[in-house]
Design an enzyme around this catalytic site. Structure first.
Site, PDB file in Angstrom:
ATOM      1  CD  GLU A 248      -2.902  -1.072   0.059  1.00  0.00           C
ATOM      2  OE1 GLU A 248      -3.138   0.034  -0.477  1.00  0.00           O
ATOM      3  OE2 GLU A 248      -3.414  -2.135  -0.322  1.00  0.00           O
ATOM      4  CB  CYS A 282      -2.347   6.481   2.651  1.00  0.00           C
ATOM      5  SG  CYS A 282      -3.371   5.290   3.530  1.00  0.00           S
ATOM      6  CD  GLU A 381       1.213   9.937  -0.368  1.00  0.00           C
ATOM      7  OE1 GLU A 381       0.224   9.450   0.204  1.00  0.00           O
ATOM      8  OE2 GLU A 381       2.255   9.299  -0.578  1.00  0.00           O
TER       9      GLU A 381
END
Length: 483
Positions: A248, A282, A381
Site C-alpha cells: 500500500e 494515505c 503526494e
C-alpha cells in the site's frame, strides 16, 4: 537515565550495536526514549527462528491460536488510554485520534481471532468418476511486515493479526520515527502462548536491516505500507526470490463537491479529510474538486474553518491538529507550499511554520485556490496539512479530474443526487469510494486497497486478507469402492 528499549528476537529481548533517540514532535524537550537498532546478523537469527516457530505454530489447535489473538486484541482495547497517549506523544496526532487508533488495532486482533475458526475448505466432485476434490488454504510461511509511522499501531496490527491468524510467522520492521508504539505492541504479543520466534520485532535502518529483510530468500511474503519509491525498490529487491508482495503506497485522493451538496456537510468532510492526522494519512483529501456553482460559498467556509482550527500539543485539551511528525517532513511540506505558489496557485491561508508554547514541528493548515489538476501539488503526494481546490463546471468534469491521477486509493462525492452518487460509485477509479463521507476512515472487516501507484498485490483487511497470507492447495482423492 532513559531505559534502552530492545528488539525482540527468537523469544528474547536483545540489544543491538547502536541506538536511536525518539523525541515528541509536540515538544522536542520531551525525550520519549532510546531504541536499539538491530544488526544484519540479528536479523538473520530472527529469520531462522521464524521458520522453526512457524512450523510449531501450525500444529497449535484452532482454539489455542484463537485465544492468543483474542488476548492481544482485548488488552489493546483495554489499554487504549495509556497506549494511545504514548502513540500521540511520539507521532503527534491529537489524543482522541491516538486512543482511537489503539482501540481499532485491538479490533483487528479480535476480528481475526474469530477468523481462525472460519477457515473452511471447499469440496467438489471431479470430472473423473470416483475422484473427489478438496481445496484448502495453508500458511504462506514467514511474513515480513514493514509498517509506516503515521498509523504505527493500527497499520501494523491489520498486517500482523491476519498473518498470525492464518498460521504464519511474523518479522516486524516498524518505522524508526515511531518505535515506542512498536515496542508497546510487541510487549503485549510477547506475553502470549506462542513459540519463540513466531513474532519478532527488528528495529533498524532501512538501508541495512530493511534491505537484507526484503532480499532474503527465506522470507515468503512481504506486506509493506509506505511511499511509492520505497515500494518500487522493495519489489525490485524481492522479485529475484519470487517473494509474495502486498504493498500500500501513495495517494492523491479527491473529494468531489457537487452543486447540490449540503454545503456545511461538504466543508466538514473536507476539513476532517484534509487535516485530520495533520494531513499525514494515505486517505487524506488533498484535492477538493468543487462545482463552480457552489465554489465561492464552499471556499469561504473552508478557509474560515481552516483558519479556526486549533493547532497545538497532541496531548493538550482542544487540539484539533497536532504537529508534523519530524523536522524533515515539515521542511518537505514547506517546500510544497513554495512549489504551489510558484506554479500560480493562491495560498488562501496557512501553510506556514508556527511558533507555539512548545518547541515542536508545527504547521498551520493550508488551502490552495485557483489550482489546476496538472500542478505538482495536485499530482504528487504531499503527506501534509495542505489541500487544493480545483474548480469544475459539471459532474462529468469532476469525475474526469478525480480519475486523472496515477494513484487510485480513495475518492468521495458530496451530493444529494442518487443518480450521481450511483454513477460515481461505479466509475471512480479508486479502490475505496465514499458518498457523503470523508475520504479518510475505513472499517476493519472489509477490504482496503487501491489502484494504480497506490497499491500492488492482494487487498488488506477483512476476509480478503487470506488471499495474501495463505496458499491454496488442491487435493484429489480416489478412495476406491468399499468392500
Amino acid at each position: 537515565m532513559t531505559e534502552l528499549k530492545l528488539n525482540y528476537i527468537a523469544g528474547q529481548w536483545a540489544e543491538g550495536p547502536s541506538s536511536i533517540e525518539n523525541r515528541n514532535p509536540s515538544d522536542l524537550s520531551d525525550l520519549v526514549g532510546h531504541f536499539t537498532q538491530a544488526s544484519v546478523a540479528q536479523l538473520d537469527e530472527a529469520i531462522a527462528a521464524a521458520r522453526t516457530a512457524q512450523a510449531e505454530w501450525a500444529t497449535y489447535g484452532l482454539e489455542r491460536r484463537q485465544a492468543v489473538l483474542m488476548a492481544i486484541g482485548t488488552e489493546l482495547m483495554a489499554r487504549a488510554e495509556d497506549l494511545g497517549t504514548l502513540l500521540s506523544r511520539e507521532e503527534g496526532k491529537p489524543l482522541a485520534e491516538g486512543k482511537g487508533e489503539v482501540y481499532r488495532a485491538g479490533q483487528f486482533f479480535t476480528y481475526y481471532a474469530h477468523e481462525v475458526l472460519r477457515q473452511l475448505g471447499e469440496n467438489a466432485d471431479s470430472v473423473r468418476p470416483g475422484v473427489e476434490v478438496h481445496v484448502r488454504r495453508e500458511p504462506v510461511g514467514t511474513v515480513a511486515v514493514i509498517s509506516p509511522w503515521n498509523f504505527p499501531t493500527a497499520t501494523a496490527s491489520w498486517k500482523i493479526a491476519p498473518a498470525l491468524a492464518y498460521g504464519n510467522a511474523v518479522i516486524w520492521k516498524p518505522a524508526n520515527l515511531t518505535p515506542a508504539s512498536a515496542v508497546a505492541l510487541t510487549e503485549i504479543i510477547a506475553k502470549q502462548d506462542i513459540p519463540p520466534g513466531l513474532f519478532q520485532l527488528v528495529m533498524g535502518p532501512g538501508g541495512e536491516v530493511g534491505q537484507r529483510l526484503v532480499e532474503s530468500p527465506d522470507i515468503d511474503a512481504i506486506s509493506f505500507t509506505g511511499s511509492v519509491p520505497v515500494g518500487r525498490h522493495i519489489a525490485a529487491s524481492a522479485v529475484g526470490n519470487f517473494t509474495r508482495l502486498q504493498m500500500e503506497m501513495g495517494s492523491k485522493n479527491a473529494l468531489a463537491v457537487m452543486d447540490d451538496a449540503d454545503l456545511d456537510l461538504a466543508v466538514t468532510l473536507a476539513l476532517g479529510g484534509a487535516f485530520g492526522g495533520t494531513g499525514q494519512k494515505c486517505t487524506a483529501s488533498s484535492r477538493l474538486v468543487v462545482h463552480a456553482d457552489i465554489h465561492d460559498a464552499f471556499v469561504e467556509k473552508l478557509v474560515a474553518g481552516a483558519r479556526a482550527m486549533k493547532v497545538g500539543h497532541a496531548l493538550a485539551e482542544g487540539t484539533q491538529m497536532g504537529p508534523v511528525v519530524s523536522e524533515s517532513q515539515l521542511n518537505e511540506n514547506l517546500a510544497y507550499v513554495d512549489k504551489g505558489q510558484s506554479e500560480g496557485a493562491e495560498l488562501a491561508c496557512g501553510g506556514t511554520r508556527l511558533t507555539l508554547d512548545h518547541d515542536g514541528h508545527y504547521m498551520s493548515p493550508g488551502v490552495f485556490l485557483n489550482t489546476t489538476n496538472d500542478m505538482a501539488i495536485n499530482r504528487e503526494e504531499m503527506f501534509a496539512p495542505l489541500t487544493s481546490v480545483i474548480k469544475v463546471g459539471s459532474y462529468d468534469e469532476a469525475l474526469h479530474v478525480v480519475n486523472d491521477t496515477n494513484f487510485g486509493l480513495t475518492s468521495g462525492i458530496v451530493t444529494r443526487s442518487l443518480a450521481r452518487a450511483s454513477h460515481f460509485r461505479r466509475n471512480a477509479r479508486t479502490g475505496v469510494v465514499t458518498v457523503n463521507l470523508p475520504t479518510a476512515g475505513t472499517d476493519y472487516h472489509v477490504p482496503f486497497g487501491g489502484r494504480g501507484d497506490s497499491s500492488y498485490g492482494p487487498r488488506e483487511q477483512g476476509i480478503h486478507a487470506r488471499d495474501f497470507y495463505t496458499i491454496v492447495k488442491t487435493a484429489y482423492i480416489a478412495a476406491g469402492s468399499p468392500e
